[in-house]
Scaffold this motif. Structure first.
Motif, PDB file in Angstrom:
ATOM      1  N   GLY A 238      66.984  41.704 -22.142  1.00 46.23           N
ATOM      2  CA  GLY A 238      65.951  42.767 -22.201  1.00 46.23           C
ATOM      3  C   GLY A 238      65.207  42.314 -23.623  1.00 46.23           C
ATOM      4  N   MET A 277      59.611  42.520 -15.453  1.00 49.59           N
ATOM      5  CA  MET A 277      60.398  43.682 -16.218  1.00 49.59           C
ATOM      6  C   MET A 277      61.253  44.367 -15.039  1.00 49.59           C
ATOM      7  SD  MET A 277      59.747  43.662 -19.279  1.00 49.59           S
ATOM      8  CE  MET A 277      60.479  45.310 -19.908  1.00 49.59           C
ATOM      9  N   GLN A 281      65.302  44.709 -15.080  1.00 50.43           N
ATOM     10  CA  GLN A 281      65.936  45.716 -14.955  1.00 50.43           C
ATOM     11  C   GLN A 281      66.938  45.906 -13.773  1.00 50.43           C
ATOM     12  OE1 GLN A 281      62.853  48.871 -15.292  1.00 50.43           O
ATOM     13  NE2 GLN A 281      62.306  48.303 -17.442  1.00 50.43           N
ATOM     14  N   THR A 284      69.930  43.547 -14.423  1.00 49.38           N
ATOM     15  CA  THR A 284      71.029  44.325 -15.539  1.00 49.38           C
ATOM     16  C   THR A 284      71.497  45.567 -14.831  1.00 49.38           C
ATOM     17  OG1 THR A 284      69.083  45.131 -16.530  1.00 49.38           O
ATOM     18  CG2 THR A 284      70.017  43.186 -17.600  1.00 49.38           C
ATOM     19  N   ILE A 285      71.132  46.316 -14.189  1.00 52.44           N
ATOM     20  CA  ILE A 285      71.472  47.533 -13.602  1.00 52.44           C
ATOM     21  C   ILE A 285      72.749  47.097 -12.748  1.00 52.44           C
ATOM     22  CG2 ILE A 285      71.121  49.362 -12.075  1.00 52.44           C
ATOM     23  CD1 ILE A 285      68.309  49.652 -13.321  1.00 52.44           C
TER      24      ILE A 285
END
Ligand code: UDP
Ligand code: MG
Length: 314
Positions: A238, A277, A281, A284-285
């Motif tokens: 991130g 992005m 995301q 990582t989710i």
């Protein structure tokens, strides 16, 4: 080293009708040559073939054959756990049913345990016969990745084939977690551990009962159970994205001021950033999901396996 009386041999079985009788013969042949008492703990992990029937027959003829039969397939790690929960000897050996781990190694492992006075003798694969290039490669990469990610050091090229003594079995009984990665738990436990080199053989008959999805599941249990680094990976990824995005914005502003004619009113850069992005995301989710899923499973407090029947066992 101590004075020892009985060894339990834990053998998980899932659809092993093709190998069981031959395995039993080989096991008995080896064990008839030892001076200590022993018993077999066969776990029928919800087999859909004649495995349970064969085990019933063996148990009828030989009281050293004890059987734990699950109500469905709960997986290899749970089958071994059930075996460990039913150990009544001074030590136990965990071994596969398919003769890939030669039974002849058992007395050698017992001897090593007795002479060194250690608590665990773990078998290390010096060579592996009859396994696909894919399995060997993924195993190689996996064990090394796990070691790199984890805060603990695990011995490589080691499966669940090992001897554990009473102290280890007692310690194991105190592990409440459902997603067990046994080889990891055993090295995490400490105690005195000694390696034992052996040559892994080909499967006697039949095909592997470890499907690709079972292998992936075990790998995930190992990584997400023994490392918090994937969680931290989300933070660094991130952060990298934010820095990257800021750099691009600064560059755009500079371009705007000094070379406005160079600006192409395009949307490719926008799409690129959105994709980047979005990808990060989701990634990582996904990592969060793995951990939350584990927490969810643990909090439900369901048993790790259900025993439908026990034979020759109290
Ligand atoms: N096994 C089990 N439950 C499963 C899958 C496998 O009890 O869901 C047992 C299987 O019968 C064998 C051992 O685990 O005794 C190792 O499985 P296998 O030999 O198929 O795996 P591989 O050696 O190919 O990794
Ligand atoms: Mg095998």
């Amino acid at each position: 080293m101590g004075y020892f009386m009985k060894l339990n041999i834990i053998i998980p079985c899932y659809n092993e009708e093709e190998v069981l009788e031959e395995s039993y013969r080989r096991f008995v042949k080896v064990m008839s040559g030892v001076s200590y008492d022993y018993s077999f703990i066969f776990i029928n992990d919800g087999s859909r073939d004649r495995t349970l029937e064969i085990l019933r027959n063996l148990a009828k003829q030989d009281e050293k054959v004890t059987v734990i039969s699950f109500s469905r397939n709960f997986g290899h790690q749970n089958a071994v756990s059930a075996g460990l929960h039913n150990v009544d000897g001074d030590a136990a050996v965990i071994i596969d049913a398919d003769l890939q781990d030669p039974p002849e190694e058992i007395p050698k492992m017992v001897e090593k345990w007795q002479t060194t006075g250690c608590n665990i003798v773990y078998a290390v694969r010096e060579s592996r016969k009859g396994e696909s290039f894919f399995k060997l490669m993924t195993a190689r990469i996996y064990y090394r990745t796990l070691n790199a990610l984890s805060e603990y050091a695990f011995p490589v090229d080691t499966g669940d084939f090992r001897l554990v003594d009473r102290a280890v079995v007692d310690a194991f009984a105190r592990f409440p977690e459902k997603h067990k990665y046994l080889r990891g738990l055993f090295s995490w436990m400490g105690f005195r551990q000694e390696p034992h080199m052996y040559k892994r053989e080909e499967r006697y008959a039949g095909s592997t009962k470890y499907s690709l999805s079972k292998m992936v599941h075990l790998a995930a249990v190992g990584i997400f159970g023994f490392s918090k680094k994937p969680l931290k990976l989300a933070i660094s990824l991130g952060l990298m994205c934010i820095i990257f995005a800021i750099a691009i914005i600064v560059w755009m502003v500079c371009l705007n001021i000094f070379r406005p004619e160079k600006i192409v009113p395009g949307w490719s850069s926008t799409i690129f950033i959105v994709l980047l992005m979005g990808g990060i995301q989701l990634f990582t989710i996904g990592i969060l999901g793995e951990y939350i899923g584990n927490i969810f499973d643990e909090t439900k407090g369901r048993p790790e396996y259900i025993i439908q029947e026990k034979i020759n066992l109290k």
